[in-house]
Write an enzyme that holds these catalytic residues in place. Structure first.
Site, short mmCIF file in Angstrom:
data_model
loop_
_atom_site.label_atom_id
_atom_site.label_comp_id
_atom_site.label_asym_id
_atom_site.label_seq_id
_atom_site.Cartn_x
_atom_site.Cartn_y
_atom_site.Cartn_z
N SER A 306 0.84 -1.19 0.00
CA SER A 306 0.00 0.00 0.00
C SER A 306 0.88 1.24 0.00
CB SER A 306 -0.87 -0.02 1.27
OG SER A 306 -1.35 1.27 1.56
N LYS A 312 1.05 -2.76 5.18
CA LYS A 312 -0.03 -3.57 4.60
C LYS A 312 0.44 -4.43 3.44
CE LYS A 312 -4.63 -2.93 3.99
NZ LYS A 312 -5.63 -2.36 3.14
N ASN A 314 -1.67 -6.50 0.77
CA ASN A 314 -3.02 -6.84 0.36
C ASN A 314 -3.05 -8.10 -0.52
OD1 ASN A 314 -4.34 -4.58 1.55
ND2 ASN A 314 -3.50 -3.30 -0.07
N ARG A 345 -31.53 -13.28 -39.22
CA ARG A 345 -30.51 -12.52 -38.49
C ARG A 345 -31.23 -11.42 -37.75
NH1 ARG A 345 -26.12 -10.45 -42.21
NH2 ARG A 345 -26.18 -12.70 -42.58
#
Lengths: 487, 487, 487, 487
Positions: A306, A312, A314, A345
């Site tokens: 982070s 941190k 993650n 179509r």
């Protein structure tokens, strides 16, 4: 932005590029290049070439002309951005492509240009190209899933006896093993792989001409070089040559407005992201700060760090996989609803499939690649698993106590006793175990040592090991089968 | 409303019944009764009985107790409404069911009640019951599709040479046949049927206990009657007896939070409503007042009449089928996303599957039944098909003229000439044919008689007949296979 | 099952009841009774009565006849199951209803029956009834949300200074407060409530006759009692009387195939379940065994207890709310796509809305009721929040340390230092704090006491308290506004 | 493909570009450039600059530093492809962007770089940038809708008395006018525009820091320049300056995991494509070869021509609009489900929003642009409308006959008589009118001249003209309001 020349419209000034900035799940991945605009364009060129080759194989186009076309037709000689914008004129990119290719071929050999796109309708080219791109993409994804499965098999085997809490509705239920959890992931991944292989094997060419009767193909064949073998043989040969050259299958009838195969492909891709997404949500659940049983590789890269919070790390890979898995099923809805295509179509229904199909292909392929990285680098903290198992101080095996006491006390009585001890132990702070030992009903039936033994989480793992073995055996059989099939 | 007794909550006063008033696509249909609350309840009872029987087969429950349970456990002795409301206490209907069944069994034989639901978790019962209901529903739907397919095969055969306009992007393109259109429907229906059969064959029992380790089953087995054969053999026997008794398959591992099989089932149902929905949108397109080529049976019933406009006969069956086909794919999204189920049981994710699954089952089954009626009574107006083909005064075969003139004039020249004649004929009111005959380039090349022959729509049907034959042959093979398989 | 009499079809034997067994999120709830088949039927009857009353108000129907109709028309005199099945004949339940009502009225007064459903088309009745049911349902849900909001406001206020870990991507990030989390829930619930109120206020009657021109209404008016005021005045009076009597609004034009208002209603319901679902997933996250910061009320009921595991208390309310929130958005897709309704009434598209709309209404209403119970009984463990905040031993405030050190060391240096201390403290087991104190760069800058103060999580709550206050102020304003508006 | 340098991964070789080849609905459109990767990148840079400017406004960052950052930070100095790939490391593109911007700024002024991204979390930047892009996109789309509405108002006015068949469930029902149909389109477009304007007005900035408490913003402010005014004033000033500089609103609280506003934006976009899609499906329905009442402009371009069939002019614009309208609602499902975002930032849920949001923005904007072209060039064939009205030889006004005869014969009798004449006239080939005149019940009541008058479709248009007027009046009011609001 790529400046647009010419006078298409005063409101069109530039091509907006999408290079994946908003899609980290596939940005820069091989999976995304397989389905890029360039790859799709190349596939359409491949299909035009295969079509003229197939007609040449069937003896209704001079092989010299086919060779000229094959040589002149090259996606990298085309102006992709101009073709993308030109698609607004006809609602599909084939009309502009054919014009551009015709000019390329004609500049080499005017006569050869007459054989390009002969008898075809735009949808023959686009749909076949889409199946070709899908085939390449699915094969890539299957390759990634094969790697994921091998890694999971190893991981399940390594942790077949690593106890952890089984969690239901967010609460510890009874013990399980990390090996069994991984075995479940493996079974799901192999099922998705199996389905992808089956769907890949059935991806068909599209060949029907303007309204699915192949009339122009037949008419050209008759006009330029009357087939001695009759229409049936020509049609069969044409379709089969075309399919063989592209590595696709022959459909029973043209499927211009029979879109089940696209819907099935989409479903198989959603099954794939579902299986991978299950791994992701489990990793996210077990990587929570308070749980801490799993972590993504801290490896050499800065992945997951982070900018604001230095501490941190993650679970970024699981995050991206989950983001892909959340997007695919609604996209498949578009493909599934596109089966409601009226007439030969359906205006707008057909066109609605294209981008969602591509998105599903690159999200599933991207997620499979991420899953390889995730599983390969997964950090398993068996100690934390064990300590978490101890959090409830034995309550996690309360089921076992009921079972053991049932023959002695009767089922309702056993359950009532255990429940009472759980509540009492919590309320009075003595703990579950002490409350049980204090219960007069158990006097002489269960001593402290016996109880301690009964309350060992690792002694109440049921058939976990056996189930891991079954999953691994199933994996080995499937891997074996596919190896034989592809060898 | 059914008045609720007791004190559940002062805010709960009644059970709201849904009898299909808003769902004509399944109201009153057999398909809806197969998945009704009553049927689901019965299936859960069937599963509890099969579980105790399977344990008895494995020698760990006295067969006398199993017999008592089988006899006492009857869905019609249970209070459905009370169970529905009670499900709010635990988030699933099994907990209340087990209490009610236990009371029923205990009133017959107190001891036998100890063997009910032994070792099980709610999800074992609910998921297995869901698969049982799904199996019954899918089998019914396959039966309806079989009838639809037979009717379509007949219809395709009957109209293999009935020319009609092929329509792309709402405009007449080139001629096709009604037989080929129906052959396409047939191929789509057979593909859906094939997929349903495959999915049906794989519907698994759920058997895992609290967190998927089968620990309590094993523990009870050991406690009450130590198996001489070891845990492996017991687990295998238990699962296989359980599956055999219910006509379901054995999964590799418990799938409490591995929901791919439910997602696959959903996809197969969406494929089914997609195939049927295609028929519906084509019928709606061709039944338009201005088109008038198809109409739903005017039969003996008042179906499709309007209260306000006496002359109107609405295509009601196609309307209801389309309404079903529009609902199923988004519902399948719920099932597909439910694969993202964290842990050993995901809170709320599992529960989100139930009603959407039921809705998909009854909408697909209902639509299949409606399709039988629709195809059986379809009124085909071949005369109108022919007269509509004439609307464009030959333009519908302009493609053919380009093809025929290409060897004579070159492809770009041929196309330019035909386009010019089309525009000129329209602008000057002389018509396409006259404009062509007046073109100096065609002098001496094409006379009026030759042109008239070239412009016959029924002479430009390409391989339509051949394709019908291929579809019928494929149908016959598949029908043959399944007959052998089921005999 | 309710046995069906008569000869509808040999394949229709019974009505399948859905009493909510598979939908604990709404089974037995008031929300479900508001949208039950019976309620819907009653609403259609109410609309027929309002229509004749509005015509009487406009002077074109004798008021005596209107009175007879009002008296005779009673939903409970109708055979709901028969009407549900009869809807298969016309594709909607109104045709059968009108027949049955006509018979009822005619048995009282033959002439009066002529005025029933006069000038109307089925869609006028059904759509208006749907809006009436929706209005009642939305009002109920708004009431529940009002209660939820009041409870949340109280809870946010009570915990405005209760510190807890802020969690991003599953990891502790920086501290926050439980009050701020709840304030977020409150803001989301109030936004959904606001949107529901706006949508409710705009729910329109449908009044257009066969194709939206009101021709038959006008023709009848002219025929039976020529309006002196001219067509414009009559049409305005008719629509406005009709809307006023039903508490709905007048649309600009009939909206038979302009379905935006249904799509908007659906979106508002998805916003509602989204806001409630957010609460549910947060509760589930914080109720995990390892986290233990929240629990659902253990109250007097047995809610959430497990049959097999006596110790377990499952977050059942959050589970059911999440299950509802997962189902609604895909159902809204059906409503949103139904805007693609061709012509003056689109075959199958209109019909596809009905059941999904009902399902969205009862799931959102049911979820709102469950949320009341959930919030009212929520058990908050502030001690556990504090102890969880301590898990990372100060890392949760590493961001703050970088901020504080930036002016002293520069931003990159500060970040590098903190990161190094975090890694080192973990690797060497000394801890983050000790590693920081040992850093030579901090010598003389930061002593142990200062560091300890800096690392107190409750000293790094930023503007949490202020934000709670803003949310509460906003809540009070909105509550005040609506109170005035409704008084 | 853009070759990638560096060692990111041996499996990443190139960036796959998406320039719209598969998305003719937006390829080359202004709408697509507004949401391109480049525009998104620019918006993120704009947000970083606005954030530092807002902090400078609040007196906590030197304005010189803010100026340096503003000058140095330029999206076109960044390597978009590298940033897209780098986003895989952190799961979002902001981390890499901040690194790259920091290097850019530092190379100009090392100290100024310390103020970049100060206090921020990635989500503050990304979400605010997304709202900024959304604001620009929605404003563009509203502009296109304004043009569409003006064109529709003109068209409705011009055709307020042009009779055409009202069609329900594919069948002629009663007459209506083309003006009324267009008035309906206008009402739907204006409602979508209204909703877009409301949603645009509420698009909020995101400003919360790591976990939504604004702690770091406050801490930096206190650390570098203690605010005399207290935290409240600073936070208010910061948020309000930030919002004002970007033309967005201030949210009540940070909405990192409160995603209702994104879901509401998505719903408004689906309402937009729904309104436009309704126009498209009506055009497609009325452009069918057999109907021929509408055609897209044949203009000077080659739009809609077919390569194989020279005569064909396809409704390409309507086709592309419908394709967009089919894709948006399922994409909105992703946004709606993303409200279920646990904790302060939900791993994978947040990320799942990005690409679907962009896709919805460009599909709706692209469709609005296409609708301008479609409506501006729409060719209306009033003669064909009249001749189609005559197809049923009077049956289209059978409702009127029932109305007129009801006072004379009674309602059931009138209906029976008209029905009988319709059936008889058809069966015996005499026609409806003759059958009526031959009915003995009508002898002396209705003569041929009176009947002929009654059967004139253009005499049974009800309030069509009045309704057109109401729609136009409503349009003028809304247009007036917005003009005043924006002046």
């Amino acid at each position: 932005m790529i400046a647009m020349t010419g006078s298409y419209s005063n409101r069109v000034a530039a091509i907006a590029l999408d290079s994946g900035l908003l899609s980290p799940a596939w940005a820069g991945s091989v999976a995304s290049t397989i389905v890029s605009d360039e790859s799709w364009l190349q596939a359409m060129v491949d299909v035009e070439v295969a079509l003229v080759r197939a007609q040449s194989d069937a003896g209704v186009v001079p092989s010299a002309a086919a060779k000229v076309i094959e040589k002149a037709a090259a996606a990298d000689r085309l102006d992709l951005a101009a073709l993308a914008v030109a698609a607004r004129e006809s609602g599909n990119p084939v009309v502009g492509l054919v014009q551009a290719l015709t000019a390329l071929v004609a500049s080499a050999d005017e006569d050869a240009a007459n054989y390009l796109h002969r008898g075809a309708t735009s949808q023959d080219i686009f749909d076949t190209a889409a199946m070709l791109v899908a085939a390449r993409s699915v094969e890539h994804t299957v390759g990634e899933l094969t790697r994921v499965a091998a890694l999971l098999a190893e991981l399940a085997d390594a942790h077949r006896r690593t106890p952890m809490a089984g969690r239901t509705l967010t609460q510890h239920a009874v013990p399980t093993t990390f090996g069994l959890k991984v075995a479940g992931w493996l079974v799901a991944v192999m099922a998705a792989r199996e389905r992808l292989l089956a769907v890949r094997a059935g991806l068909p060419v599209q060949l029907g001409g303007a309204a699915g009767t192949l009339a122009a193909y037949l008419e050209y064949a008759t006009a330029s070089s009357p087939p001695t073998t009759g229409g049936e043989a020509f049609v069969d040969a044409l379709t089969s040559n075309f399919a063989r050259r592209l590595g696709l299958t022959e459909p029973v009838v043209p499927w211009h407005s029979l879109r089940g195969c696209v819907a099935e492909l989409g479903s198989a891709l959603a099954l794939t992201t579902g299986a991978l997404g299950k791994i992701a949500v489990d990793v996210l659940s077990l990587a929570r700060t308070e749980v801490g049983e799993l972590a993504e590789s801290s490896g050499e890269t800065a992945r997951g760090t982070s900018s604001a919070m230095p501490h941190k790390r993650n679970p970024v890979l699981a995050t991206m996989i989950r983001s892909a898995a959340l997007q695919v099923p609604p996209l498949v809805t578009v493909l599934s609803l596109a089966q409601l295509a009226e007439d030969e179509r359906a205006a707008g229904v057909w066109q609605s499939e294209w981008q969602p199909l591509r998105e599903c292909l690159r999200l599933s392929g991207g997620a499979a690649g991420l899953a390889c990285e995730l599983v390969a680098g997964l950090e398993v903290d068996a100690t934390r698993m064990a300590s978490n198992l101890a959090i409830t101080a034995g309550l996690v095996v309360s089921e076992r106590l009921v079972v053991v006491l049932t023959p002695l006390l009767g089922k309702p009585q056993a359950k009532a006793l255990v429940t009472k001890a759980a509540v009492q132990g919590a309320r009075e702070g003595t703990g579950f175990s002490a409350a049980l030992l204090a219960a007069p009903e158990l006097a002489g039936i269960l001593d402290a040592a016996q109880l301690a033994e009964l309350m060992r989480p690792d002694a109440y793992l049921g058939a976990a090991d056996l189930l891991v073995e079954k999953a691994l055996a199933s994996y080995r059989r499937a891997a074996q089968t596919h190896r034989m099939a592809s060898s």
